[in-house]
Design an enzyme around this catalytic site. Structure first.
Site, mmCIF file in Angstrom:
data_model
loop_
_atom_site.group_PDB
_atom_site.id
_atom_site.type_symbol
_atom_site.label_atom_id
_atom_site.label_comp_id
_atom_site.label_asym_id
_atom_site.label_seq_id
_atom_site.Cartn_x
_atom_site.Cartn_y
_atom_site.Cartn_z
ATOM 1 N N ASP A 22 21.250 26.450 35.914
ATOM 2 C CA ASP A 22 21.408 26.306 34.468
ATOM 3 C C ASP A 22 21.867 24.885 34.173
ATOM 4 O O ASP A 22 22.806 24.396 34.808
ATOM 5 C CB ASP A 22 22.463 27.317 33.999
ATOM 6 N N HIS A 28 20.005 30.316 33.075
ATOM 7 C CA HIS A 28 20.594 30.462 31.747
ATOM 8 C C HIS A 28 19.865 31.571 30.995
ATOM 9 O O HIS A 28 18.650 31.524 30.830
ATOM 10 C CB HIS A 28 20.467 29.142 30.975
ATOM 11 N N SER A 71 26.529 30.905 25.794
ATOM 12 C CA SER A 71 25.867 29.640 25.495
ATOM 13 C C SER A 71 26.498 28.978 24.273
ATOM 14 O O SER A 71 27.690 28.658 24.290
ATOM 15 C CB SER A 71 24.368 29.884 25.318
#
Length: 340
Positions: free
Chosen positions: A269, A299, A173
């Site tokens: 996501d 995610h 991320s």
């Protein structure tokens, strides 16, 4: 918010197991951008959550220490994981790992399980980086810390039992963003030489113009509201044209000459499209890319190998790619779940 209150898309695309987990995580995650707008409060909410009920993967040793930060900046706390010397005698890969959390939340503890899994699975030394967080330390503090940690690791490969030709940068991320930027910075500043970048659902473009922001913006844990709030904390003071700065949006940078990449993306996501676009752009620039794409994952799934088949497959692909950076090892990981 209870799991029953989580907005679920009419045609849910998660696996049943992933749906249960995504709802559970949403129910205990701070309501950032809505009722929780203070970063310190968001961190307190996360810290109060119970730890997972399973034991983390065993490794040879774990050490907390500090390393020099960028010029004029504080030292950087890191956590160094070394594999069992009998199981992984070396020389081994050295992985500089940057955790996710929107540049604002999470820390060494929140990603301890992922760091341990990489260390054990790849037989790698892992340097997990506690980079400075926004809004107290907005862009480019995290970027600068990530590169400083990479420089330190390159200088201490021998101490860590590493192969000097098997230095890897990795992150999930926001940490995937920092890792991609660190790889570009290393190329532009003449080193250190990297064997691989492992980017797990990376944030690569702050334009937020990708279709997956609409299709996956609600009901899959990470939301558009979360992303807007994270962005405000991290680059709120940056002029609008600053979104195109490659140190903010690595997809906007020059990609030729970068190290090979292994990219993991989740189909449910908001960051899915920009993560996959980064892989496509790297290939177009002549950079070798392997990809693990998981259409029915959300995610954050990567950290739950104990619960999700997709997470186990994704981790196996990542650690195989890392292990293969050592000269006498072979990569047997393949592309993972539905790569393409």
């Amino acid at each position: 918010m209870s799991p029953e209150a989580v907005p679920v898309p009419e045609q849910d695309r998660l696996t049943p197991e992933a749906r249960v987990l995504a709802d559970l995580i949403t129910s205990v995650f701070p309501d950032i951008g809505a009722t929780v707008t203070d970063a310190a409060e968001a961190r307190r909410v996360l810290a109060a959550n119970p730890r997972p009920p399973w034991e983390p993967p065993a490794v040879g040793s774990v050490e907390d220490r500090t390393i020099p930060g960028p010029a004029g900046a504080p030292e950087i706390p890191v956590r160094i994981y070394l594999p069992d010397p009998v199981e992984a005698p070396g020389p081994r890969p050295t992985v500089v790992f940057c955790h996710g959390g929107g540049f604002v939340i999470c820390d060494l503890d929140s990603h301890d399980g992922i760091a341990r899994s990489i260390c054990r699975g790849a037989g790698a030394a892992v340097v997990s980086v506690d980079y400075r967080l926004a809004p107290e330390h907005p862009f480019p503090a995290g970027v600068d810390d990530a590169y400083a940690a990479l420089l330190w690791a390159a200088d201490h490969v021998a101490e860590l039992g590493g192969d000097p030709d098997a230095l890897v940068v990795a992150g999930d991320s926001a940490g995937g963003n920092l890792s991609a930027v660190a790889a570009q910075t290393a190329r532009d500043r003449g080193g250190p030489a990297l064997a691989l970048q492992v980017l797990v659902y990376p944030a690569t473009d702050m334009s937020r113009e990708w279709p997956s922001y609409e299709t996956n913006g609600e009901g899959y844990f990470l939301s558009r509201m979360h992303m807007t709030w994270f962005e405000e904390q991290y680059i709120g003071a940056v002029a609008p044209e600053g979104r195109a700065d490659p140190r903010v949006s690595p997809l906007r940078g020059e990609l030729a000459g970068l190290p090979p990449a292994h990219i993991v993306t989740a189909g449910c996501d908001p960051l899915c499209d920009e993560g996959r676009a980064y892989g496509e752009a790297l290939r177009a620039a002549g950079v070798p890319v392997t990809e693990g794409h998981f259409p029915q994952a959300f995610h954050g799934f990567f950290g739950f190998s104990e619960l999700l088949d997709d997470a186990r497959t994704a981790m196996a692909g990542a650690v195989a790619a890392i292990a293969a950076t050592v000269t006498d090892r072979k990569n047997s990981g393949g592309d993972g779940g539905g790569a393409g």
